[in-house]
Design a protein around this motif. Sequence first.
Motif, PDB file in Angstrom:
ATOM      1  N   SER A 323      -8.745  -7.882  -8.273  1.00 38.72           N
ATOM      2  CA  SER A 323      -7.996  -7.028  -9.211  1.00 38.72           C
ATOM      3  C   SER A 323      -7.876  -5.575  -8.766  1.00 38.72           C
ATOM      4  O   SER A 323      -7.545  -4.707  -9.559  1.00 38.72           O
ATOM      5  CB  SER A 323      -8.580  -7.044 -10.626  1.00 38.72           C
ATOM      6  N   LEU A 324      -8.160  -5.309  -7.517  1.00 36.40           N
ATOM      7  CA  LEU A 324      -8.032  -3.940  -7.009  1.00 36.40           C
ATOM      8  C   LEU A 324      -6.792  -3.897  -6.124  1.00 36.40           C
ATOM      9  O   LEU A 324      -6.650  -4.726  -5.214  1.00 36.40           O
ATOM     10  CB  LEU A 324      -9.292  -3.601  -6.189  1.00 36.40           C
ATOM     11  N   ASP A 325      -5.873  -2.972  -6.394  1.00 35.72           N
ATOM     12  CA  ASP A 325      -4.664  -2.884  -5.565  1.00 35.72           C
ATOM     13  C   ASP A 325      -5.038  -2.500  -4.137  1.00 35.72           C
ATOM     14  O   ASP A 325      -5.770  -1.532  -3.921  1.00 35.72           O
ATOM     15  CB  ASP A 325      -3.719  -1.817  -6.126  1.00 35.72           C
ATOM     16  N   ILE A 326      -4.549  -3.263  -3.162  1.00 31.83           N
ATOM     17  CA  ILE A 326      -4.887  -2.934  -1.773  1.00 31.83           C
ATOM     18  C   ILE A 326      -3.647  -2.739  -0.913  1.00 31.83           C
ATOM     19  O   ILE A 326      -3.741  -2.471   0.273  1.00 31.83           O
ATOM     20  CB  ILE A 326      -5.772  -4.014  -1.125  1.00 31.83           C
ATOM     21  N   GLY A 327      -2.459  -2.863  -1.519  1.00 34.06           N
ATOM     22  CA  GLY A 327      -1.232  -2.821  -0.730  1.00 34.06           C
ATOM     23  C   GLY A 327      -0.968  -1.494  -0.049  1.00 34.06           C
ATOM     24  O   GLY A 327      -0.159  -1.413   0.864  1.00 34.06           O
ATOM     25  N   HIS A 328      -1.655  -0.437  -0.485  1.00 35.96           N
ATOM     26  CA  HIS A 328      -1.432   0.874   0.128  1.00 35.96           C
ATOM     27  C   HIS A 328      -2.514   1.202   1.146  1.00 35.96           C
ATOM     28  O   HIS A 328      -2.461   2.234   1.795  1.00 35.96           O
ATOM     29  CB  HIS A 328      -1.432   1.943  -0.973  1.00 35.96           C
ATOM     30  N   LEU A 329      -3.545   0.344   1.261  1.00 37.74           N
ATOM     31  CA  LEU A 329      -4.643   0.634   2.189  1.00 37.74           C
ATOM     32  C   LEU A 329      -4.264   0.211   3.595  1.00 37.74           C
ATOM     33  O   LEU A 329      -3.482  -0.710   3.777  1.00 37.74           O
ATOM     34  CB  LEU A 329      -5.900  -0.120   1.754  1.00 37.74           C
ATOM     35  N   HIS A 330      -4.845   0.879   4.600  1.00 42.67           N
ATOM     36  CA  HIS A 330      -4.544   0.418   5.956  1.00 42.67           C
ATOM     37  C   HIS A 330      -5.504  -0.706   6.351  1.00 42.67           C
ATOM     38  O   HIS A 330      -6.483  -0.992   5.672  1.00 42.67           O
ATOM     39  CB  HIS A 330      -4.470   1.579   6.949  1.00 42.67           C
ATOM     40  N   ALA A 331      -5.145  -1.350   7.450  1.00 38.41           N
ATOM     41  CA  ALA A 331      -5.807  -2.607   7.817  1.00 38.41           C
ATOM     42  C   ALA A 331      -7.329  -2.482   7.870  1.00 38.41           C
ATOM     43  O   ALA A 331      -8.046  -3.374   7.422  1.00 38.41           O
ATOM     44  CB  ALA A 331      -5.268  -3.093   9.160  1.00 38.41           C
ATOM     45  N   GLY A 332      -7.826  -1.374   8.394  1.00 37.71           N
ATOM     46  CA  GLY A 332      -9.270  -1.198   8.522  1.00 37.71           C
ATOM     47  C   GLY A 332      -9.949  -1.147   7.163  1.00 37.71           C
ATOM     48  O   GLY A 332     -11.020  -1.727   6.959  1.00 37.71           O
ATOM     49  N   GLU A 333      -9.315  -0.463   6.207  1.00 35.24           N
ATOM     50  CA  GLU A 333      -9.900  -0.358   4.866  1.00 35.24           C
ATOM     51  C   GLU A 333      -9.919  -1.725   4.175  1.00 35.24           C
ATOM     52  O   GLU A 333     -10.858  -2.048   3.456  1.00 35.24           O
ATOM     53  CB  GLU A 333      -9.097   0.647   4.033  1.00 35.24           C
ATOM     54  N   ARG A 334      -8.871  -2.524   4.398  1.00 38.22           N
ATOM     55  CA  ARG A 334      -8.842  -3.853   3.789  1.00 38.22           C
ATOM     56  C   ARG A 334      -9.972  -4.714   4.353  1.00 38.22           C
ATOM     57  O   ARG A 334     -10.598  -5.476   3.632  1.00 38.22           O
ATOM     58  CB  ARG A 334      -7.502  -4.527   4.052  1.00 38.22           C
ATOM     59  N   ARG A 335     -10.219  -4.574   5.650  1.00 39.24           N
ATOM     60  CA  ARG A 335     -11.331  -5.322   6.249  1.00 39.24           C
ATOM     61  C   ARG A 335     -12.649  -4.934   5.599  1.00 39.24           C
ATOM     62  O   ARG A 335     -13.486  -5.788   5.308  1.00 39.24           O
ATOM     63  CB  ARG A 335     -11.414  -5.020   7.749  1.00 39.24           C
ATOM     64  N   LYS A 336     -12.835  -3.627   5.365  1.00 40.12           N
ATOM     65  CA  LYS A 336     -14.095  -3.160   4.779  1.00 40.12           C
ATOM     66  C   LYS A 336     -14.308  -3.749   3.391  1.00 40.12           C
ATOM     67  O   LYS A 336     -15.443  -3.941   2.963  1.00 40.12           O
ATOM     68  CB  LYS A 336     -14.100  -1.628   4.693  1.00 40.12           C
ATOM     69  N   LEU A 337     -13.217  -4.057   2.684  1.00 37.43           N
ATOM     70  CA  LEU A 337     -13.344  -4.620   1.335  1.00 37.43           C
ATOM     71  C   LEU A 337     -13.615  -6.121   1.361  1.00 37.43           C
ATOM     72  O   LEU A 337     -13.758  -6.743   0.321  1.00 37.43           O
ATOM     73  CB  LEU A 337     -12.070  -4.346   0.539  1.00 37.43           C
ATOM     74  N   GLY A 338     -13.631  -6.725   2.554  1.00 35.73           N
ATOM     75  CA  GLY A 338     -13.996  -8.138   2.612  1.00 35.73           C
ATOM     76  C   GLY A 338     -12.874  -9.080   3.003  1.00 35.73           C
ATOM     77  O   GLY A 338     -12.930 -10.264   2.705  1.00 35.73           O
ATOM     78  N   MET A 339     -11.828  -8.543   3.657  1.00 36.08           N
ATOM     79  CA  MET A 339     -10.773  -9.433   4.155  1.00 36.08           C
ATOM     80  C   MET A 339     -11.034  -9.689   5.642  1.00 36.08           C
ATOM     81  O   MET A 339     -11.491  -8.815   6.361  1.00 36.08           O
ATOM     82  CB  MET A 339      -9.393  -8.784   4.031  1.00 36.08           C
ATOM     83  N   ALA A 340     -10.712 -10.902   6.084  1.00 36.65           N
ATOM     84  CA  ALA A 340     -10.815 -11.214   7.509  1.00 36.65           C
ATOM     85  C   ALA A 340      -9.615 -12.064   7.902  1.00 36.65           C
ATOM     86  O   ALA A 340      -8.995 -12.698   7.041  1.00 36.65           O
ATOM     87  CB  ALA A 340     -12.114 -11.957   7.796  1.00 36.65           C
ATOM     88  N   TYR A 341      -9.285 -12.052   9.187  1.00 32.98           N
ATOM     89  CA  TYR A 341      -8.051 -12.719   9.624  1.00 32.98           C
ATOM     90  C   TYR A 341      -8.268 -13.461  10.940  1.00 32.98           C
ATOM     91  O   TYR A 341      -8.964 -12.975  11.820  1.00 32.98           O
ATOM     92  CB  TYR A 341      -6.921 -11.703   9.854  1.00 32.98           C
ATOM     93  N   VAL A 342      -7.643 -14.617  11.028  1.00 31.69           N
ATOM     94  CA  VAL A 342      -7.567 -15.315  12.309  1.00 31.69           C
ATOM     95  C   VAL A 342      -6.084 -15.385  12.652  1.00 31.69           C
ATOM     96  O   VAL A 342      -5.328 -16.113  12.015  1.00 31.69           O
ATOM     97  CB  VAL A 342      -8.172 -16.724  12.206  1.00 31.69           C
TER      98      VAL A 342
END
Lengths: 517, 355
Positions: A323-342
């Motif tokens: 429920s936290l808007d993340i669309g304005h964050l850059h990729a590094g900040e999104r990773r810090k919040l717990g996103m990961a990508y393959v």
Amino acid sequence: MKKHNLVSRLELVNITKQYPGCLANDNISITLMPGEIHALLGENGAGKSTLVKTIYGVVAPDKGDIIWDGKEVNIKSPSIARDLGIGMVFQHFSLFETLTVSQNIELCLSKTQLNKIGDLAARITQLSEEYGLNVNPSRYVHSLSIGERQRVEIMRCLVQSVKLLILDEPTSVLTPQEVSGLFGVLRTLSEEGCSILFISHKLHEVTEICHKATILRGGKVVDTCVPNEETPASIAKMMVGDLAEQDAGYAKKEGTERAFNVENLSLPAKQPFGTSLKNINFELKSGEILGIAGVAGNGQDELMAIISGEDERNVKNSLSLDSLDIGHLHAGERRKLGMAYVPEERLGRGAVPDMSLTENTLLTHSDGFVKNGLVEWQSIKEYTSALIAKYKVKCHGEFSEAKSLSGGNLQKFIMGREIGQNPKVLICAHPTWGVDVGAALAIHQALLELRDQGAAILLISEDIDELFLLADRMAAVCDGHLSPVVRTEATNIDQIGQWMAGTFINNSSLHTQEAKA
Amino acid sequence: MIRIQARTEPSSLMKVASPLLAITLTLIFGCILFSAIGKSPSQALHVLLIAPLADSYNIGEMFVKMGPLLLCAVGLSLCYRANMWNIGAEGQLLAGALGGSAMALYFIDSESAFALPITLLAGVASGMIWAAIPTFLKLRFNSNLILTTIMFNYIALYLLIWAVHGPLRDPQGFGFPESAMFADSTLLPTLFESSRIHLGVAFSIVSAFIAWFILSKSHLGFQIRVFGSDEPAARYAGFSSKKLSWFVMLFAGALAGLAGVSETTGPIGQLVPNVSPGYGYSAIIVAYLGRLHPLGAILAAVFMAVLYMGGDLAQIEMGIPVAVVSMFQGVLLFFLLACDFFINNRLAFSNQATN
């Protein structure tokens, strides 16, 4: 299609091409008659491009014969192919922008051909009128639209009196109007006896224009059909195979609370070859795998890039994590919040080719290994060794460069690295593409284990078998639209196949887009 | 037939051999050039390359020239590693010289122990400001960094010329376009009794080691290396290209500014119109010759400084025009780029005729 004579224009007999670790073409035989428009269909990696490169003399087959107008030929180079009358239009054009149309065409003609033609500009004008190509020889290429540039490429083949024209996904860059113009040209060519080999992912186009279709899967011819007797959905089914016996071997789970949400996501394409995203909505729950099916190039890459933040455009209100808007964050900040990508590309994006595995671990996994801005190389080395052991990555050691690993092993490494960060949300694109069976199994199990630990996983794949095997819920993308999301048990291959062909898109929205284009 | 073929993998041998090969080819070219203008090639090469290292005075002078070259080249190496094509070291150096000199003239009657550090900081800050403007323009408006940094070189040069003709001109200087001589409190101390080697030279060597430390030990340096080696991977990992761009540009600007202020407060002792004989441009060649490695830049800067010294000596002893040095530099860069081509490509020999 008029039958001009009974001798086939081109006959491929048992063409086989082996690449290291991959049988790209396995005993492929195809026959093309003069004037025939023949579709070559298959998923990515099915062997289509290897096959057309063989015909155009770019790739030498290991085995098999090519028979041209009844005579066996050895096409050693593209220039020999051109001399025979084979022309090819690649997906990405090879034109010099600072030269005129006629200069560009002149560049690929030999002296004898030029002498034969005489006045090239006049010839271009004449052909242009004959086929309705509307190509002005004195225009500079940089002033031409994408569709016009494609017609210049076709003109380049026509000038050399082409008998077989190969088109690699010609419509993926065109507007609907340009597509119908192109089809008009192709029909005229076909009536004059020119054969056309047409590669496309867009099945309704194949049913519209092609006389015959050959479907490749895993390097083999799996089926042939007459497209206008089929529907896009039935062809899609031939492409991905019959899945009746591939019953889901793993238990399906139901997600708990919402972890990640995409709301009203619309985004114009960034590049001329891109797909724009059209009002995409879905939610991703903790403890589930959501699978997204679709033919390549229908918006998957764009969706992945905007979710990961690699596409830096601000979509603040469209993406949320917990429920936290993340669309304005850059990729590094999104990773810090717990996103990961393959990512789909392992080498060059998921891993730096010239760097060691230790350094590649640090690429996305810096938590706990950086103190006061300095890297603790010793502890990250030990961590990497443990990672290599846990996921059975075959390599010389943590010092090995990423480019020295095979695709499957590198993928296991990347998967392990991303899972090792205990992500809340993992976005995973084509995780087992080009990977051997053993590695694919290991990757599947790692994904399921992560799901059972409560992570939310978005799985984007072209491999329908894999999606049915792993996904708890499923949807499909087509032309930047996302279909409804359904539980995997509640759907079947027919429905997903139809969705991949775009049947879920209502006609009104399609019309508005065509009007805009 | 000889054809050019792309290598499947970059040749690691050529990466090291390329600068050596380029130097050799440049020397061969030099021999031909000197014969053509009627000078003995062996004598000319001796004066150009050996004489600068022949006695302790010359070695000292060589180090004095190495200082600003190395300071600029270290900063540029980091910029180029991060794909920031900063051609503006010359302007940043001149800005540093100008800003530092203005501060030194403010302290002209002072004996404060803080006068020198403040003067040096003023030079560093001026260099950073001069680097910051093109960086801002690039990040905000996507302007071409190469073009803006080159333009800023000229702006800095004419600002400096304006200053020595106007506000900073020595009132007792008989109208010469020069500032007053700086007070002792703002002059860089020399390191040895007999030579002009000053603290700025020590700064340059320390800066090379600091840059090496940043690149190999810090997370920031790691991010710079990833950016230079594989930009899609850096974006995938979520490294902020803005942050890295600012860091490398400000770092390079600071070092170039330090080089400028060290020249005016060191060997020159006042602000003059010709502070730099193109150190900031030569540093581009030094950075590439040093393979964009800060420690490699030390060796490359020594070589380039020898060439500068040798050029002076050749003019004095053999009457060879000093423009020969610029020509040597240009030819060296030319051969270096040509040799670097063979890191990723090779020549293939075949008998098969192509049509």
